[in-house]
Design a protein around this motif. Structure first.
Motif, mmCIF file in Angstrom:
data_model
loop_
_atom_site.group_PDB
_atom_site.id
_atom_site.type_symbol
_atom_site.label_atom_id
_atom_site.label_comp_id
_atom_site.label_asym_id
_atom_site.label_seq_id
_atom_site.Cartn_x
_atom_site.Cartn_y
_atom_site.Cartn_z
ATOM 1 N N LEU A 215 89.702 45.332 7.659
ATOM 2 C CA LEU A 215 90.274 46.263 6.704
ATOM 3 C C LEU A 215 89.408 46.265 5.455
ATOM 4 C CD1 LEU A 215 92.790 48.033 5.964
ATOM 5 C CD2 LEU A 215 93.782 45.954 5.034
ATOM 6 N N HIS A 216 88.996 47.444 5.035
ATOM 7 C CA HIS A 216 88.166 47.579 3.841
ATOM 8 C C HIS A 216 88.861 48.559 2.906
ATOM 9 C CE1 HIS A 216 84.477 47.768 1.465
ATOM 10 N NE2 HIS A 216 84.709 49.059 1.375
ATOM 11 N N VAL A 217 89.126 48.105 1.699
ATOM 12 C CA VAL A 217 89.783 48.947 0.701
ATOM 13 C C VAL A 217 88.821 49.160 -0.444
ATOM 14 C CG1 VAL A 217 91.748 49.162 -0.851
ATOM 15 C CG2 VAL A 217 92.014 47.947 1.326
ATOM 16 N N GLN B 122 89.656 54.952 -0.799
ATOM 17 C CA GLN B 122 89.298 54.924 0.614
ATOM 18 C C GLN B 122 89.862 53.677 1.292
ATOM 19 O OE1 GLN B 122 85.110 55.061 1.418
ATOM 20 N NE2 GLN B 122 85.426 55.500 3.570
ATOM 21 N N LEU B 123 90.371 53.866 2.504
ATOM 22 C CA LEU B 123 90.870 52.787 3.342
ATOM 23 C C LEU B 123 90.176 52.913 4.696
ATOM 24 C CD1 LEU B 123 92.954 50.521 3.948
ATOM 25 C CD2 LEU B 123 94.530 52.335 4.628
ATOM 26 N N CYS C 275 99.653 45.123 9.345
ATOM 27 C CA CYS C 275 99.049 46.435 9.568
ATOM 28 C C CYS C 275 99.356 46.852 11.000
ATOM 29 C CB CYS C 275 97.546 46.385 9.336
ATOM 30 S SG CYS C 275 96.760 47.994 9.487
ATOM 31 N N CYS D 265 99.765 57.910 6.980
ATOM 32 C CA CYS D 265 99.736 56.541 6.495
ATOM 33 C C CYS D 265 101.042 56.292 5.753
ATOM 34 C CB CYS D 265 98.536 56.363 5.565
ATOM 35 S SG CYS D 265 98.306 54.689 4.969
ATOM 36 N N ASP E 209 102.599 50.242 2.188
ATOM 37 C CA ASP E 209 101.633 49.771 1.198
ATOM 38 C C ASP E 209 100.726 48.741 1.866
ATOM 39 O OD1 ASP E 209 103.049 47.331 1.263
ATOM 40 O OD2 ASP E 209 104.261 47.889 -0.459
ATOM 41 N N LEU E 210 99.851 48.114 1.107
ATOM 42 C CA LEU E 210 98.900 47.184 1.712
ATOM 43 C C LEU E 210 99.554 45.922 2.279
ATOM 44 C CD1 LEU E 210 95.816 47.470 -0.647
ATOM 45 C CD2 LEU E 210 96.107 48.400 1.660
ATOM 46 N N LEU F 289 94.107 59.504 -0.987
ATOM 47 C CA LEU F 289 93.527 58.441 -0.174
ATOM 48 C C LEU F 289 92.864 59.003 1.082
ATOM 49 C CD1 LEU F 289 93.286 55.331 0.107
ATOM 50 C CD2 LEU F 289 95.439 55.396 1.376
ATOM 51 N N ILE G 89 91.391 58.014 4.695
ATOM 52 C CA ILE G 89 91.586 56.944 5.664
ATOM 53 C C ILE G 89 90.658 57.176 6.849
ATOM 54 C CG2 ILE G 89 93.262 55.856 7.218
ATOM 55 C CD1 ILE G 89 95.202 57.427 4.916
#
Length: 113
Positions: free
Chosen positions: A3-5, A9-10, A42, A55, A58-59, A91, A93
């Protein structure tokens, strides 16, 4: 799953094994440990009724709904460097399949086949 935030961008990068779980079972979940001992969750779900990616959450409790037919068509064309991308509000994704893992799996299959 990686996972890259980043700002706006996600990105989620799946291994071939995770992709197999998603396509075979229609979804999978992964818990990610947090520094305080809790776990972020996730979940990716293929949804036959969805027309576009969605989506939710939240994270700490993230769920991505992916349109089944469109995502399966995307995955069938791997290895590829781009991701299955959509936007929700501000956002962006992207769900990607690890290109190096795809090449490795294909190479190993060719050697043993």
């Amino acid at each position: 799953m990686k996972l890259h935030v980043a700002s706006g961008q996600l990105r989620l990068r799946l291994s071939e094994q995770e992709l197999a779980l998603l396509t075979t079972h229609g979804g999978f979940a992964q818990a990610m440990p947090c520094p305080d001992g809790s776990a972020a969750q996730c979940r990716l779900v293929l949804d036959a009724q969805a027309e576009a990616g969605q989506c939710r959450g939240d994270l700490m409790d993230l769920q991505l709904l992916l349109p089944r037919a469109a995502f399966l068509a995307f995955a069938a064309e791997r290895p590829r460097r781009d991701g299955f991308a959509f936007a929700q509000g501000p956002l962006r994704i992207s769900v990607e399949v690890d290109v190096r893992d795809s090449h490795r799996v294909r190479r190993d299959a060719a050697r043993s086949g």
